[in-house]
Structures are given as C-alpha cells and as structure tokens.
Motif scaffolding. Structure first.
Motif, mmCIF file in Angstrom:
data_model
loop_
_atom_site.group_PDB
_atom_site.id
_atom_site.type_symbol
_atom_site.label_atom_id
_atom_site.label_comp_id
_atom_site.label_asym_id
_atom_site.label_seq_id
_atom_site.Cartn_x
_atom_site.Cartn_y
_atom_site.Cartn_z
ATOM 1 N N GLU A 231 -8.648 5.127 -21.313
ATOM 2 C CA GLU A 231 -10.120 5.128 -21.364
ATOM 3 C C GLU A 231 -10.774 4.690 -20.057
ATOM 4 O O GLU A 231 -11.690 5.358 -19.572
ATOM 5 N N PRO A 232 -10.371 3.568 -19.466
ATOM 6 C CA PRO A 232 -11.088 3.108 -18.268
ATOM 7 C C PRO A 232 -10.648 3.840 -17.003
ATOM 8 O O PRO A 232 -9.494 4.247 -16.871
ATOM 9 N N THR A 233 -11.591 4.010 -16.085
ATOM 10 C CA THR A 233 -11.254 4.439 -14.732
ATOM 11 C C THR A 233 -10.981 3.175 -13.931
ATOM 12 O O THR A 233 -11.851 2.314 -13.818
ATOM 13 N N THR A 234 -9.779 3.057 -13.427
ATOM 14 C CA THR A 234 -9.371 1.807 -12.784
ATOM 15 C C THR A 234 -9.312 1.943 -11.267
ATOM 16 O O THR A 234 -9.159 3.041 -10.724
ATOM 17 N N THR A 235 -9.422 0.808 -10.608
ATOM 18 C CA THR A 235 -9.184 0.727 -9.163
ATOM 19 C C THR A 235 -7.790 0.150 -8.958
ATOM 20 O O THR A 235 -7.549 -1.020 -9.295
ATOM 21 N N PRO A 236 -6.848 0.941 -8.455
ATOM 22 C CA PRO A 236 -5.487 0.416 -8.279
ATOM 23 C C PRO A 236 -5.426 -0.654 -7.196
ATOM 24 O O PRO A 236 -6.126 -0.588 -6.181
ATOM 25 N N ILE A 237 -4.599 -1.657 -7.436
ATOM 26 C CA ILE A 237 -4.240 -2.611 -6.391
ATOM 27 C C ILE A 237 -3.400 -1.846 -5.378
ATOM 28 O O ILE A 237 -2.399 -1.223 -5.731
ATOM 29 N N LYS A 238 -3.808 -1.863 -4.103
ATOM 30 C CA LYS A 238 -3.127 -1.038 -3.110
ATOM 31 C C LYS A 238 -2.461 -1.899 -2.035
ATOM 32 O O LYS A 238 -2.986 -2.950 -1.657
ATOM 33 N N PRO A 239 -1.312 -1.429 -1.525
ATOM 34 C CA PRO A 239 -0.592 -2.207 -0.506
ATOM 35 C C PRO A 239 -1.446 -2.524 0.716
ATOM 36 O O PRO A 239 -1.419 -3.648 1.227
ATOM 37 N N GLU A 240 -2.221 -1.546 1.168
ATOM 38 C CA GLU A 240 -2.983 -1.751 2.400
ATOM 39 C C GLU A 240 -4.104 -2.768 2.231
ATOM 40 O O GLU A 240 -4.589 -3.339 3.211
ATOM 41 N N VAL A 241 -4.536 -3.011 0.986
ATOM 42 C CA VAL A 241 -5.565 -4.013 0.716
ATOM 43 C C VAL A 241 -4.925 -5.355 0.408
ATOM 44 O O VAL A 241 -5.206 -6.372 1.053
ATOM 45 N N MET A 242 -4.035 -5.354 -0.588
ATOM 46 C CA MET A 242 -3.459 -6.617 -1.040
ATOM 47 C C MET A 242 -2.441 -7.177 -0.059
ATOM 48 O O MET A 242 -2.457 -8.355 0.288
ATOM 49 N N GLY A 243 -1.564 -6.313 0.434
ATOM 50 C CA GLY A 243 -0.505 -6.794 1.307
ATOM 51 C C GLY A 243 -1.025 -7.378 2.601
ATOM 52 O O GLY A 243 -0.583 -8.436 3.054
#
Length: 260
Positions: A231-243
């Motif tokens: 149901e939800p449109t999600t924002t994935p946790i991404k390597p370039e942001v989190m890492g």
C-alpha cells in the motif's frame, strides 16, 4: 568484514554479496563491487534501481507503526508524525536503539533543521528503548508498550496472523529497508553471479520473496503474502545517503534519544 579482509590479503573468493545499505556503501566505496545491469531492470520499480548498477535490491522491509489494540482503538492510533507528540503517548512508546538508518533517511527527506527540531520534541516522549525489531514487536504484542512507530511491518502482520491484538498503520514519509545483492569485484564466477542476480529479480525469484519468505518484492505488480505491505509508497534507505553519513546520523540519533 570478511570480504574486505580477504581483499586486503589478495583473495577474491566471493561471487555475490547480500547486505544492508550502510554496509553496501562501505563495499562500494572500497571498490569491492563491480557494476552490473540486469536484464530484469525494466520490470523493477524505479526507486529500487541504482543507475550505476552497483547494488540490486531484491526485497525490502516496510517500516510501519504498530499498536496494541488492548490499549489503543483503531480510530485513536497515531496517523502521522505530529500525532506521536500527543502527551497521551508519553512513556508508552518503544524504539529500537539502533534505528539510525530510519532516523537518518527521514532527516534527509525533511532536511536536518526541520528533522532535528521534530525529533528533539519527540524524544521528550520518554521512549522505552529496546534492541531488535522482532523483540519490539513481541513486547508490543505482550503489552509492554502501546505504540511502536518504527517496526518491520511484516513482523506485525505475522503476529496478527497468530492472534496477537495488534494493528498497523503507515506514516508519511514511509521508509523501507532494502536488502541488496552486489556483484563482487573479481568474482571467480561472474557469469553465475549475474545469473543469480537475474533470478532474484525475475518473476520466479520475486514470487519466492513475496510469498515464501513474506518480504516485499521489488518487481512491479508482483503478488505478495501480505498485500497490505504494497500500500505505501516508500523511500528506500540508500547506501549513498546512509553509508556516507552513518557516523554522523548514529551520533545524532544517540544524542537526541539519549542512547548510552
């Protein structure tokens, strides 16, 4: 750690690596991943495609708010982040002590000034700090807390299947934690590795993800055991942001929520 240690010793024995966004960033940054563009990419949801072909999410965990129906009516459950600031929830919510990635991704979405101002207010709600999302969900079902804003949603739905008095809602912005596959640098069997990544993203592989292990598939229109997770449109946790910001987000999270 094993891949990095072996590479420093000149040993390249791995073909495919599965890891979380933060660890994926370290491997990519250290040059231990080769790019690969799967033939299955046109069928994959665009938010889960890396333009450089360095990481290939094949499943993702949807973050959701769980609540115990013995204490919270469906109509009274928090529906947005502002609702979590209601004095009613003070001392009645739980949080994982290692939710740096969710925290950091929301900071990136909102901007740090707005995000930190909100989280400093939220931290005054006196959270019950626990380690482990599965444990959190189990303790929520047992009645230790009334609300847990950041749970892996499939765990909540599995407990509901078993009769637990739980409800699930999705807050906006909604974050997801992808599980990614990477083609290892100097893989001894690169063609087999590429074929495995293709299979994981194929209709057959995504059916296994969605139906057999009850995770959320990344393939468009793919059926899954818990359709609610789609149901939800999600924002994935991404390597370039989190890492790239892992240490800073970790320290900010610990400071804001007083995690020792």
């Amino acid at each position: 750690s094993k891949v990095s240690t072996e590479a420093r010793a000149g040993r390249y024995e791995v073909d495919v690596i599965e890891d979380s966004p933060g660890a994926s960033y370290s491997l990519i940054h250290d040059g231990l991943v080769d790019p690969y563009h799967s033939t299955e990419e046109p069928a994959i949801r665009p938010e889960f495609i890396d333009p450089k072909g360095l990481w290939h999410p094949y499943s993702y965990l949807v973050i959701g708010l769980g609540y115990n129906k013995n204490f919270v009516k469906d109509s009274e459950a928090p529906r947005n982040y502002e609702d979590l600031l209601n004095p009613r929830w003070k001392g009645k919510m739980s949080l994982d002590i290692e939710d740096y990635d969710i925290f950091g991704t929301i900071l990136n979405i909102w901007g740090e000034e707005k995000g930190l101002a909100y989280f400093r207010r939220l931290a005054k709600q006196d959270f019950l700090l626990r380690k482990g999302h599965t444990l959190q969900a189990q303790l929520l079902a047992a009645g230790e807390s009334a609300v847990a804003p950041w749970l892996y949603s499939h765990r909540v739905l599995m407990l509901i299947e078993r009769g637990a008095p739980l409800g699930l809602k999705f807050l906006d912005p909604d974050v997801s934690n992808p599980k990614a596959l990477m083609l290892a640098k100097r893989a001894p069997h690169p063609n087999a590795a590429a074929l495995f990544i293709d299979w994981a993203l194929s209709e057959e592989g995504q059916h296994f993800v969605g139906m057999e292990i009850a995770r959320s598939p990344v393939r468009k229109g793919q059926k899954q055991r818990f359709e609610k997770l789609g149901e939800p449109t999600t924002t994935p946790i991404k390597p370039e942001v989190m890492g790239a910001n892992f240490d800073r987000y970790t320290n900010l999270f610990r400071s804001v929520f007083n995690v020792k």
